[in-house]
Write a protein that holds these residues in place. Sequence first.
Motif, short mmCIF file in Angstrom:
data_model
loop_
_atom_site.label_atom_id
_atom_site.label_comp_id
_atom_site.label_asym_id
_atom_site.label_seq_id
_atom_site.Cartn_x
_atom_site.Cartn_y
_atom_site.Cartn_z
N PRO A 1 0.84 -1.31 0.01
CA PRO A 1 0.08 -0.06 -0.02
C PRO A 1 0.82 1.50 -0.02
CG PRO A 1 -0.10 -1.16 2.03
CD PRO A 1 0.47 -2.10 1.18
N LEU A 2 2.08 1.47 0.81
CA LEU A 2 2.78 2.61 0.57
C LEU A 2 3.50 2.81 -0.55
CD1 LEU A 2 4.50 2.40 4.04
CD2 LEU A 2 2.29 3.18 3.79
N THR A 3 3.74 1.65 -1.47
CA THR A 3 4.23 1.71 -2.66
C THR A 3 3.32 2.33 -3.51
OG1 THR A 3 5.85 -0.04 -2.32
CG2 THR A 3 5.56 0.46 -4.38
N ALA A 4 2.03 1.73 -3.24
CA ALA A 4 0.87 2.35 -4.23
C ALA A 4 0.87 3.70 -4.05
CB ALA A 4 -0.42 1.69 -3.81
N LEU A 5 0.90 4.52 -2.95
CA LEU A 5 0.68 5.88 -2.95
C LEU A 5 1.88 6.73 -3.43
CD1 LEU A 5 -0.59 6.67 0.95
CD2 LEU A 5 -1.71 6.14 -1.32
N ARG A 6 3.19 5.89 -3.37
CA ARG A 6 4.35 6.53 -3.99
C ARG A 6 4.07 6.53 -5.63
NH1 ARG A 6 8.88 4.64 -6.14
NH2 ARG A 6 8.55 2.42 -5.49
N LEU A 7 3.46 5.59 -6.07
CA LEU A 7 3.17 5.33 -7.55
C LEU A 7 2.20 6.42 -8.08
CD1 LEU A 7 3.44 1.56 -8.14
CD2 LEU A 7 5.08 3.21 -8.26
N PHE A 8 1.25 6.77 -7.18
CA PHE A 8 0.09 7.61 -7.40
C PHE A 8 0.80 9.09 -7.43
CE2 PHE A 8 -2.69 11.11 -5.61
CZ PHE A 8 -3.95 10.99 -6.59
N ASP A 9 1.74 9.37 -6.55
CA ASP A 9 2.14 10.70 -6.63
C ASP A 9 3.24 10.76 -7.90
OD1 ASP A 9 1.18 11.40 -4.11
OD2 ASP A 9 2.81 10.50 -3.13
#
Length: 328
Positions: A197-205
């Motif tokens: 999930p934290l990687t998912a937020l980084r990818l969103f950014d």
Amino acid sequence: MLDIYPWQQTLWQQLVSRQQHAHAYLLQGPSGIGKRVLADQLAARLLCLQPQALSACGDCKSCHLLAAGSHPDLYVLQPEEVDKAIKVDQVRELVDFVVQTAHLAGRKVVVLEPAEAMNPNSANALLKSLEEPAGNTVMLLISHQPSRLLPTIKSRCVQQNCPLPGEAQSLAWIQEKHPQLSSQQAFELLALAGGSPLTALRLFDLDVVGLRAKVVEGIKKLLKQQVSPSQLAESWNAVPLPLLFDWFCDWSQVLLRYQLTADQAELGLEDMRAVLQYLAEKAAQSKVLVLQDWLLLQRQKVIGRANLNRNLLLEALLVQWASLPRPS
């Protein structure tokens, strides 16, 4: 300090309920799930002079020093440069810290991340301190790739697995952080992040969904011979090279899996399903295997930050990809 993530609550309670702490923990699991936050919170509680049931008190001298980033009994060891090795001289400095007496007459705590960044010399320099740390010292090693660690390092630590959170919990958390995302968008982000999930937020950014759409559209044009490999390689300058090789490695694996099983449910995300099914049905398995071996080799070079000519590398990749459905 960041709070414990929802999926860490049970693990956190298990850690803080221990009557006696080990001298070394190895927090191991995929990247992007909050292992560093877990380590930082545990370090804070271990250093706290008046710890609460599930957390540091936040009010004692130790907690104030920690909040100010000047705690004399906390040592954080990381590579001097991103994606580089932890040097043996860095470990020797850590060993010097371990043998000192704690300034606040309590514990000393070491946070080392990522543990796999130690080369064999660095790891061997740490072994003695791991086995018999001086004084009341607790070492918290964080590893995203525990298979790369020396067995002698792992055997001297309490190995604490930190698993991926469940898909439903991760999706709910992502949408809580970004309510503007639809359920499908959150699902695609999480899939691209390998479930982290934290990687998912980084990818969103990083607008990775937009970048991927551009890549997928380019691949379709390449297979229709509407664009050349060199033109396409140049048009992808904004796409990080590690992302591209992650995707192509994944797609080559999907090709092989579909050729073996013909299971359409295993074709991955919707954006590439038709393309991958077409290639799997048209390409010789031997060509896919050769391409996959090449991709894995080049991906290691990319991860290791080898001095590569980006455009030539991508052009070589795209020439092979475009030739998959054609006779040898």
